[in-house]
Scaffold this motif. Structure first.
Motif, PDB file in Angstrom:
ATOM      1  N   THR A 165       2.462   1.770  -3.474  1.00 14.96           N
ATOM      2  CA  THR A 165       1.451   2.133  -4.472  1.00 14.96           C
ATOM      3  C   THR A 165       0.969   3.559  -4.255  1.00 14.96           C
ATOM      4  OG1 THR A 165       0.721  -0.184  -4.547  1.00 14.96           O
ATOM      5  CG2 THR A 165      -0.746   1.463  -5.514  1.00 14.96           C
ATOM      6  N   THR A 191      -6.321  -5.718   0.593  1.00 16.91           N
ATOM      7  CA  THR A 191      -5.281  -4.757   0.223  1.00 16.91           C
ATOM      8  C   THR A 191      -4.851  -4.927  -1.224  1.00 16.91           C
ATOM      9  OG1 THR A 191      -4.463  -4.422   2.473  1.00 16.91           O
ATOM     10  CG2 THR A 191      -2.896  -4.055   0.695  1.00 16.91           C
ATOM     11  N   TYR A 192      -4.816  -6.154  -1.722  1.00 20.90           N
ATOM     12  CA  TYR A 192      -4.445  -6.367  -3.118  1.00 20.90           C
ATOM     13  C   TYR A 192      -5.441  -5.661  -4.047  1.00 20.90           C
ATOM     14  CZ  TYR A 192      -2.719  -8.658  -7.321  1.00 20.90           C
ATOM     15  OH  TYR A 192      -2.183  -8.896  -8.560  1.00 20.90           O
ATOM     16  N   LYS A 224      -4.006   1.970  -8.475  1.00 24.79           N
ATOM     17  CA  LYS A 224      -3.156   2.036  -9.668  1.00 24.79           C
ATOM     18  C   LYS A 224      -3.922   2.514 -10.900  1.00 24.79           C
ATOM     19  CE  LYS A 224      -0.062  -1.656  -8.111  1.00 24.79           C
ATOM     20  NZ  LYS A 224       0.318  -3.094  -8.275  1.00 24.79           N
ATOM     21  N   THR A 233      -5.048  -1.744  -3.766  1.00 24.12           N
ATOM     22  CA  THR A 233      -3.916  -1.182  -4.505  1.00 24.12           C
ATOM     23  C   THR A 233      -4.139  -1.275  -6.010  1.00 24.12           C
ATOM     24  OG1 THR A 233      -2.740  -3.303  -4.239  1.00 24.12           O
ATOM     25  CG2 THR A 233      -2.237  -1.548  -2.670  1.00 24.12           C
ATOM     26  N   PHE A 243       0.836  -1.207   0.000  1.00 28.84           N
ATOM     27  CA  PHE A 243       0.000   0.000   0.000  1.00 28.84           C
ATOM     28  C   PHE A 243       0.867   1.252   0.000  1.00 28.84           C
ATOM     29  CE2 PHE A 243      -2.251   3.436   2.146  1.00 28.84           C
ATOM     30  CZ  PHE A 243      -3.391   3.516   1.362  1.00 28.84           C
TER      31      PHE A 243
END
Length: 530
Positions: A310, A469-470, A477, A473, A307
């Motif tokens: 990113t 969290t994946y 992006k 982020t 995080f």
């Protein structure tokens, strides 16, 4: 029905109209609902006598949808409609279980006789309740009585008699903003707040700037003594303002902080121009290791680092500077160090952005939410209150950060047992993790994204990270930029996470995970698509 007809003719005048008449499931009683008086009357079929009556609804009602009487399938509950409400009763005892309200714009609210409620986003703005003989919006009791899990307990047949009632709450003070300028040419001004005791004492005082809390003056351990003969306390606060028109809102709570006052508002125009563009400041925390080895996590540090990296990349093109502080080791993530670092952000400017991200354990105990820092060993109630970071402490610190644009991300795994929902609600006094997030979001005027609700585990092990969290982020992006504007706003990021996490959880893990999303304060760009 002969005896019932006689009973009706004796008990009801010709001017009384009946909305509904029906038999009880066992056929032993006949029930009627008065159209004008809203009274449910229960008649004994065998004797024709009036068994009991319940003042269910006020007269002259008009509700949305069907109205009248209906039994639940098991015959235990009676449902009545009237005075713009639907009410659920325990048929055996005649006690009210809950009131359901639906408003013309589609908003809704469900409330127990104690006053605990669940509501749509704006549903609690439409209902008044009586406190100390005076009418107040139930929204003024949100932090103490917005408890959806306790509503579920009541609807499932559980008792809430051991819990506090609205009738026991004392009146909040009245608040006025006085002697405050309408315009300034400097960065700071003094906001003067006059708080007058209305019988319930004086507790916390909060100031909101453009929707976000910038001052929380806590009353803990302090006795405020009003000026003799006036019942009023005058408080002065130094507040940094943004360029242009600034909306100030002040509220104060009663002595035990169970109910807030009505708002006092004003506008101040600032002609001060900041010498630089706004900056973004972020505190990113990941806790893998704890004093108690049984609490160890595998992905919290990796999630926090992902995080941080990113955010740094996405935000750099937008701001004067992007300063991301990471706390990732066991030594860095103690309660003392986290709170000390959070307090260092009290010098930010109102146009700056503040982001707080934490990946760790979270739990609810004794009606309060806790983030578990690395120094936590025992998770007993007493130890959590001394060693972990409480919801109250987090609220107080974040509310005193003067940035008006704040985003909080909480990616926590539950440190408690995900057991029976009703039992859990009773043990936690109705303060579930998702309820805590929603209450905190409103209190500090910040958008909060949280990994999962209290009845689910946050899923880990997706591409070397936690699923939440994946996805977060990925959205940062650029995938959250649905409008293809080249920017990712906090509201777009919230929508992306809310939509994508459940889809991936089902497809990849064959499990349910629904994030808790609570949007409050301002929406703002947080990243630029590269």
């Amino acid at each position: 029905m002969h005896h019932i007809e006689n009973a009706h003719s004796c008990a009801i005048s010709d001017t009384i109209k009946i909305s509904n008449v029906m038999f009880s499931p066992d056929g032993k009683f006949v029930l009627s609902l008065g159209l004008c008086d809203g009274i449910i009357k229960i008649w004994d079929v065998e004797t024709g006598a009036l068994s009991r009556s319940v003042e269910a609804h006020s007269c002259n009602y008009m509700i949305v949808g069907a109205h009248g009487l209906e039994f639940s399938k098991d015959g235990k509950y009676l449902i009545s409609g009237g005075d713009s409400s639907t009410r659920i009763w325990d048929y055996a005892t005649g006690e009210e279980i809950a009131t359901l309200l639906r408003f013309e714009d589609g908003e809704w609210l469900v409330m127990t006789p104690n006053g605990y409620y669940n509501a749509s986003e704006k549903g609690d703005q439409y209902l008044n309740v009586t406190v100390g003989g005076q009418p107040y919006s139930i929204a003024q009791l949100r932090e103490s009585f917005y408890r959806p899990d306790l509503v579920k307990v009541a609807l499932s047949g559980g008792s809430l008699k051991e819990f506090r009632r609205i009738a026991e709450i004392k009146q909040p003070p009245t608040v006025a903003i006085v002697d405050t300028p309408a315009s300034i040419g400097t960065l700071e001004t003094t906001v003067t707040v006059k708080v007058t005791d209305a019988g319930g004492g004086i507790g916390d005082v909060r100031l909101y700037l453009n929707g976000s809390a910038v001052v929380l003056d806590s009353s803990r351990g302090i006795t405020l003594t009003p000026t003799a003969g006036t019942g009023a306390v005058v408080k002065r606060y130094t507040v940094k303002l943004a360029q242009g028109t600034n909306s100030i809102r002040a509220i104060a709570f009663n002595a035990d902080n169970s109910m807030q006052s009505s708002d006092a508002t004003c506008q101040i125009v600032s002609t001060y121009k900041a010498p630089t563009r706004p900056s973004l400041h972020a505190l990113v925390i990941g806790v893998n290791q704890y004093k108690n080895p049984k609490l160890q996590l595998n992905y919290a540090v990796a999630d926090a680092q992902l995080f941080a990296d990113t955010l740094q990349q996405a935000a750099t093109p937008l701001f004067e500077q992007v300063k991301v502080t990471c706390l990732l080791t066991r030594e860095e993530t103690t309660q003392e160090n986290i709170l000390q670092t959070l307090r260092s952000y009290r010098e930010l400017n109102p146009d700056d952005l503040f982001v707080f991200y934490v990946a760790s354990h979270g739990t609810v105990d004794d009606g309060e939410y806790f983030l578990l820092s690395s120094n936590v060993g025992s998770t007993s109630t007493a130890k959590l209150k001394t060693d972990a970071i409480s919801q109250h402490a987090l609220k107080e610190i974040v509310a005193n950060i003067p940035a008006t644009k704040k985003l909080i991300v909480i990616d926590t795994c539950s440190a408690g047992h995900l057991g029976d929902a009703i039992q859990t609600a009773m043990l936690t006094r109705g303060m579930s993790e998702d309820t805590a997030i929603k209450v905190l979001s409103r209190a500090v005027g910040s958008t909060i994204l949280s990994a999962s609700t209290s009845v689910q585990e946050a899923l880990e092990g997706y591409q070397g990270h936690g699923l939440f969290t994946y996805v977060l982020t990925d959205g940062l992006k650029g995938k959250a930029d649905k409008g293809r504007t080249g920017f990712v706003k906090t509201t777009e990021l919230a929508d992306y996470v809310d939509n994508e996490v459940p889809l991936l959880a089902e497809r990849i893990f064959n499990r349910a995970q629904y994030p808790t999303i609570s949007i409050s304060g301002q929406a703002f760009p947080i990243g630029r698509v590269q």
